[in-house]
Write a protein that holds these residues in place. Structure first.
Motif, PDB file in Angstrom:
ATOM      1  N   SER A 110       0.826  -1.207   0.000  1.00  0.00           N
ATOM      2  CA  SER A 110       0.000   0.000   0.000  1.00  0.00           C
ATOM      3  C   SER A 110       0.860   1.256   0.000  1.00  0.00           C
ATOM      4  O   SER A 110       0.580   2.227  -0.709  1.00  0.00           O
ATOM      5  CB  SER A 110      -0.934   0.019   1.211  1.00  0.00           C
ATOM      6  N   TYR A 116       1.036   4.187  -2.820  1.00  0.00           N
ATOM      7  CA  TYR A 116       0.843   5.594  -2.447  1.00  0.00           C
ATOM      8  C   TYR A 116       1.979   6.458  -2.991  1.00  0.00           C
ATOM      9  O   TYR A 116       1.739   7.507  -3.598  1.00  0.00           O
ATOM     10  CB  TYR A 116       0.753   5.735  -0.921  1.00  0.00           C
ATOM     11  N   MET A 166      -2.051  -3.705  -3.913  1.00  0.00           N
ATOM     12  CA  MET A 166      -1.960  -3.356  -2.488  1.00  0.00           C
ATOM     13  C   MET A 166      -2.262  -4.542  -1.589  1.00  0.00           C
ATOM     14  O   MET A 166      -1.528  -4.802  -0.643  1.00  0.00           O
ATOM     15  CB  MET A 166      -2.922  -2.204  -2.156  1.00  0.00           C
ATOM     16  N   LEU A 208      -2.785   4.003   3.812  1.00  0.00           N
ATOM     17  CA  LEU A 208      -2.904   5.154   2.914  1.00  0.00           C
ATOM     18  C   LEU A 208      -3.215   6.443   3.689  1.00  0.00           C
ATOM     19  O   LEU A 208      -2.638   7.495   3.407  1.00  0.00           O
ATOM     20  CB  LEU A 208      -3.964   4.891   1.847  1.00  0.00           C
ATOM     21  N   ASN A 233      -0.617   9.572   3.970  1.00  0.00           N
ATOM     22  CA  ASN A 233      -1.057  10.908   3.554  1.00  0.00           C
ATOM     23  C   ASN A 233      -0.892  11.906   4.695  1.00  0.00           C
ATOM     24  O   ASN A 233      -0.450  13.046   4.481  1.00  0.00           O
ATOM     25  CB  ASN A 233      -2.504  10.861   3.074  1.00  0.00           C
TER      26      ASN A 233
END
Length: 170
Positions: free
Chosen positions: A11, A15, A52, A69, A73
């Motif tokens: 994942s 990203y 992912m 994720l 972020n």
């Protein structure tokens, strides 16, 4: 390898890939999407889903991928806030398009905004002519902010949400 660690690393890799791809292809903002952008996002999400989570189609696997994720972020936003070099790597700078009624042609060419698009945006702000524009700025999110002056000398600020293609300098 631990399946949860595997999902987390996959994942995170997706990203990072998406950050770089959005930066390279000029989509650092998604404030207003056209139909092509929506289709692209849906296809990308479907394409990277298996990358992912791999063979793990459980609820836990999907939730873990989503959590990674969100955390990634959150960390990127914090680092961008604290580190200007990192922010400049991921985001473009704002560009002055008009100052005191004068269009900056070289800047408009650099960011690939035609005079017609610029005039349309100024008109959508309720301003009839360029000589009433004190300042027009293409913001980092793709929106154009306009500061105008009326007959009485009062200054007005408006922000126009319009998706404009921006040429990215990586």
């Amino acid at each position: 390898m631990n399946p949860f660690l595997d999902i987390s690393l996959r994942s995170l890799a997706v990203y990072i890939f998406m950050l770089v791809a959005l930066r390279l292809f000029g989509k650092n903002q998604l404030s207003q999407l056209n139909a092509g952008d929506v289709v692209l996002l849906l296809l990308i999400s479907n394409a990277v889903q298996n990358a992912m989570v791999g063979p793990d189609t459980t609820l836990q696997g999907g939730l873990l991928a989503a959590l990674v994720l969100f955390v990634a972020n959150f960390i990127v936003k914090k680092v961008m806030f604290r580190n200007q070099k990192f922010k400049n790597l991921l985001e473009s700078e704002p560009y002055v398009l008009i100052r005191d009624g004068q269009i900056f042609q070289e800047t408009c060419q650099k960011v690939e905004i035609s005079k017609d698009e610029l005039l349309e945006t100024v008109h959508e702000h309720g301003i009839e002519s360029l000589d009433k524009v004190k300042l027009a700025i293409l913001e980092v999110d793709g929106n154009i902010s306009v500061v105008s002056q009326d007959q009485n000398g009062s200054t007005h600020y408006t922000r126009h949400k319009k998706w404009l293609r921006r040429k990215r300098n990586f």
